[in-house]
Write a protein that holds these residues in place. Structure first.
Motif, mmCIF file in Angstrom:
data_model
loop_
_atom_site.group_PDB
_atom_site.id
_atom_site.type_symbol
_atom_site.label_atom_id
_atom_site.label_comp_id
_atom_site.label_asym_id
_atom_site.label_seq_id
_atom_site.Cartn_x
_atom_site.Cartn_y
_atom_site.Cartn_z
ATOM 1 N N LEU A 181 0.815 -1.216 0.000
ATOM 2 C CA LEU A 181 0.000 0.000 0.000
ATOM 3 C C LEU A 181 0.848 1.265 0.000
ATOM 4 O O LEU A 181 0.445 2.286 -0.558
ATOM 5 C CB LEU A 181 -0.955 -0.007 1.189
ATOM 6 N N TRP A 182 2.030 1.210 0.632
ATOM 7 C CA TRP A 182 2.935 2.356 0.548
ATOM 8 C C TRP A 182 3.345 2.578 -0.906
ATOM 9 O O TRP A 182 3.357 3.714 -1.400
ATOM 10 C CB TRP A 182 4.166 2.127 1.414
ATOM 11 N N SER A 183 3.686 1.498 -1.590
ATOM 12 C CA SER A 183 4.038 1.594 -3.006
ATOM 13 C C SER A 183 2.896 2.221 -3.797
ATOM 14 O O SER A 183 3.098 3.087 -4.647
ATOM 15 C CB SER A 183 4.372 0.194 -3.541
ATOM 16 N N GLY A 229 10.673 0.946 -8.831
ATOM 17 C CA GLY A 229 9.403 0.749 -8.139
ATOM 18 C C GLY A 229 9.577 -0.092 -6.884
ATOM 19 O O GLY A 229 9.006 0.205 -5.826
ATOM 20 N N GLY A 230 10.393 -1.155 -6.985
ATOM 21 C CA GLY A 230 10.675 -1.984 -5.811
ATOM 22 C C GLY A 230 11.413 -1.219 -4.738
ATOM 23 O O GLY A 230 11.134 -1.370 -3.538
ATOM 24 N N ALA A 231 12.355 -0.376 -5.146
ATOM 25 C CA ALA A 231 13.110 0.420 -4.177
ATOM 26 C C ALA A 231 12.203 1.400 -3.439
ATOM 27 O O ALA A 231 12.324 1.589 -2.214
ATOM 28 C CB ALA A 231 14.230 1.177 -4.892
ATOM 29 N N LEU A 232 11.268 2.031 -4.153
ATOM 30 C CA LEU A 232 10.335 2.950 -3.510
ATOM 31 C C LEU A 232 9.439 2.217 -2.512
ATOM 32 O O LEU A 232 9.108 2.752 -1.450
ATOM 33 C CB LEU A 232 9.471 3.642 -4.561
ATOM 34 N N ALA A 233 9.036 0.999 -2.868
ATOM 35 C CA ALA A 233 8.194 0.221 -1.959
ATOM 36 C C ALA A 233 8.925 -0.064 -0.652
ATOM 37 O O ALA A 233 8.367 0.086 0.444
ATOM 38 C CB ALA A 233 7.769 -1.084 -2.630
ATOM 39 N N LEU A 234 10.190 -0.453 -0.747
ATOM 40 C CA LEU A 234 10.970 -0.777 0.453
ATOM 41 C C LEU A 234 11.351 0.478 1.240
ATOM 42 O O LEU A 234 11.582 0.415 2.453
ATOM 43 C CB LEU A 234 12.221 -1.548 0.058
ATOM 44 N N ALA A 235 11.406 1.635 0.562
ATOM 45 C CA ALA A 235 11.797 2.874 1.226
ATOM 46 C C ALA A 235 10.820 3.287 2.313
ATOM 47 O O ALA A 235 11.165 4.076 3.203
ATOM 48 C CB ALA A 235 11.933 3.998 0.199
ATOM 49 N N GLY A 236 9.595 2.762 2.269
ATOM 50 C CA GLY A 236 8.620 3.122 3.291
ATOM 51 C C GLY A 236 8.808 2.395 4.610
ATOM 52 O O GLY A 236 8.233 2.790 5.625
ATOM 53 N N LEU A 237 9.602 1.320 4.612
ATOM 54 C CA LEU A 237 9.763 0.528 5.838
ATOM 55 C C LEU A 237 10.315 1.339 7.015
ATOM 56 O O LEU A 237 9.840 1.177 8.146
ATOM 57 C CB LEU A 237 10.641 -0.690 5.556
ATOM 58 N N PRO A 238 11.323 2.224 6.817
ATOM 59 C CA PRO A 238 11.770 3.039 7.963
ATOM 60 C C PRO A 238 10.663 3.930 8.527
ATOM 61 O O PRO A 238 10.594 4.141 9.745
ATOM 62 C CB PRO A 238 12.915 3.872 7.372
ATOM 63 N N ILE A 239 9.795 4.452 7.649
ATOM 64 C CA ILE A 239 8.682 5.282 8.114
ATOM 65 C C ILE A 239 7.733 4.445 8.968
ATOM 66 O O ILE A 239 7.261 4.876 10.030
ATOM 67 C CB ILE A 239 7.935 5.898 6.912
ATOM 68 N N ARG A 240 7.471 3.236 8.510
ATOM 69 C CA ARG A 240 6.607 2.336 9.286
ATOM 70 C C ARG A 240 7.223 2.023 10.645
ATOM 71 O O ARG A 240 6.528 2.032 11.674
ATOM 72 C CB ARG A 240 6.380 1.041 8.508
ATOM 73 N N TRP A 241 8.529 1.758 10.669
ATOM 74 C CA TRP A 241 9.205 1.416 11.922
ATOM 75 C C TRP A 241 9.104 2.565 12.919
ATOM 76 O O TRP A 241 8.780 2.365 14.092
ATOM 77 C CB TRP A 241 10.663 1.082 11.629
#
Length: 435
Positions: free
Chosen positions: A99-101, A413-425
């Protein structure tokens, strides 16, 4: 299934009935989001492929309908929209990444359609055709989208119904002109003399893939839809089928009205197709409709971004600011962020050196949206809510869309999806939730 639903985060409180989307509005969300600005140039991009176009449309329609069926089955069985579907199948971390992606893709798409809309109006009003005037006009369009969304989803739905009715006019008009030409005029123009081949069919299909994105609009706005479990599945299927047929009929009709060589080089194929019947006003007419079409799509896209952001904030994956609502139940925090990011992208695109970059970012944005399609189809398969054959076709089609986008855009696109993980943490840690 009941145990899975009980483990999901509670959906946000729905707005009052007077603020929710009705059945017609939910259908218009699908049709109006899919029909943006891309359809008005699609006949030119596929013209060189001749008879292969028909087979490409068959593949695109089949794949898109299978994806739509997967979403419809999920919507019928699980409340809460795509976040709930994915969390039930693969866990909340996978739901966040997906969903972040998707929400990043919608932020970018709002900027893209605002620029496309004002660029189309630039044909009628040359003052805003380029540069800073275009950027200011596009930012004004985004502010207009915000004002439409502030009173609630129903306000957005009313505008969406109106824009949808307007945007289908030229799509139907070319079909009418084909019928009139069959009755009274010269023979129809033949399609480009290109032999049927697998390579040409796949290439033509790749050009159509992104023109069909947006069919998820009803599912994404399920939380602000009245009787969503009943309304959303039907709107998703009917809207997807209706758009698919409109695309097929209007694209082929344009190619029957224009010589294939002219169609392939036309910057406004619909305008050129209706020009013999309507004269010089054809170009302005299509330009205005194209602008309304893009703005209507943007109006829906910003609502999609807001609802996805709110769902993630409600689950603790984004800061509480994203879930803050006004009296109408609109997540104003998410709305402000979506509009702000979109306007920053618009301003950045003014630089000549940024044009190519912005075009590439728009492609990455489309790839980011594909993540949602793929994971939702996989969720329907895992949860056994879809027939295995249809779910597998949907998955293969989504994978084909990634191939059509190219490796570089897919990796970004994959990199942008993973970039949201720090925000989630950070969000979950500040809320005292397990990361």
């Amino acid at each position: 299934m009941t145990a899975i639903v009980e483990q999901l985060p509670p959906p946000p409180a729905p707005p009052p009935p007077s603020r929710r989307l009705g059945p017609v509005m939910s259908l218009a969300m699908v049709v109006g989001t899919v029909i943006g600005s891309g359809i008005y140039v699609l006949p030119a991009t596929v013209a060189p492929y001749g008879i292969n176009i028909l087979f490409a449309f068959a593949i695109a329609i089949l794949g898109t309908c299978c994806l739509a069926l997967s979403l419809a089955r999920l919507a019928r069985r699980l409340p809460g929209g795509p976040y709930a579907y994915i969390a039930a199948a693969f866990g909340d971390r996978a739901a966040f990444v997906t969903l972040w992606s998707y929400v990043v893709s919608q932020w970018t798409a709002v900027a893209a359609v605002a620029i496309a809309a004002m660029g189309a109006l630039g044909h009628v009003f040359p003052l805003i055709a380029s540069g800073w005037p275009l950027a200011f006009a596009a930012c004004g369009a985004i502010i207009g989208m915000v004002l439409i969304n502030l009173p609630g989803a129903r306000s957005t739905g009313v505008v969406q119904v109106t824009a949808t009715l307007i945007k289908i006019v030229p799509l139907l008009l070319v079909a009418v002109l084909v019928v009139l030409r069959l009755v009274t005029g010269p023979a129809l123009e033949p399609l480009a003399p290109v032999p049927l081949s697998l390579g040409a069919t796949v290439s033509a299909c790749a050009l159509m893939l992104f023109a069909f994105t947006g069919f998820e609009a009803a599912a994404v706005t399920a939380n602000v839809t009245e009787d969503a479990n009943d309304v959303v599945p039907g709107a998703t299927i009917r809207g997807t089928v209706l758009v698919a047929l409109l695309y097929l009929v209007s694209t082929v009709a344009v190619l029957w009205l224009l010589p294939s060589t002219q169609a392939a080089t036309s910057q406004a194929p619909f305008a050129d197709a209706i020009a013999p019947a309507f004269g010089n006003i054809a170009g302005n007419f299509v330009a205005i409709v194209a602008a309304i079409s893009a703005l209507g799509a943007g109006n829906a896209i910003i609502l999609l971004a807001v609802e996805i952001s709110r769902a993630m904030a409600n689950a603790g994956d984004l800061p509480p600011f994203f879930a803050r609502t006004n009296r109408a139940g609109v997540a104003t925090g998410s709305l402000v962020v979506a509009a702000s990011v979109a306007m920053l992208l618009v301003v950045a695109s003014v630089s000549d050196s940024f044009v190519a970059v912005f075009t590439f970012v728009a492609l990455v944005s489309a790839v980011s949206a594909l993540v949602l399609y793929l994971i939702c189809a996989a969720a329907a398969l895992k949860l056994r809510l879809e027939k295995p054959v249809l779910a597998v076709i949907a998955i293969l089609y989504a994978l084909a869309m990634f191939v059509g986008a190219g490796l570089e855009a897919t990796l970004w696109g994959g990199a942008l999806a993973l970039a949201g993980l720090p925000i989630r943490w950070l969000s979950r840690r500040s809320s005292g939730l397990p990361a």
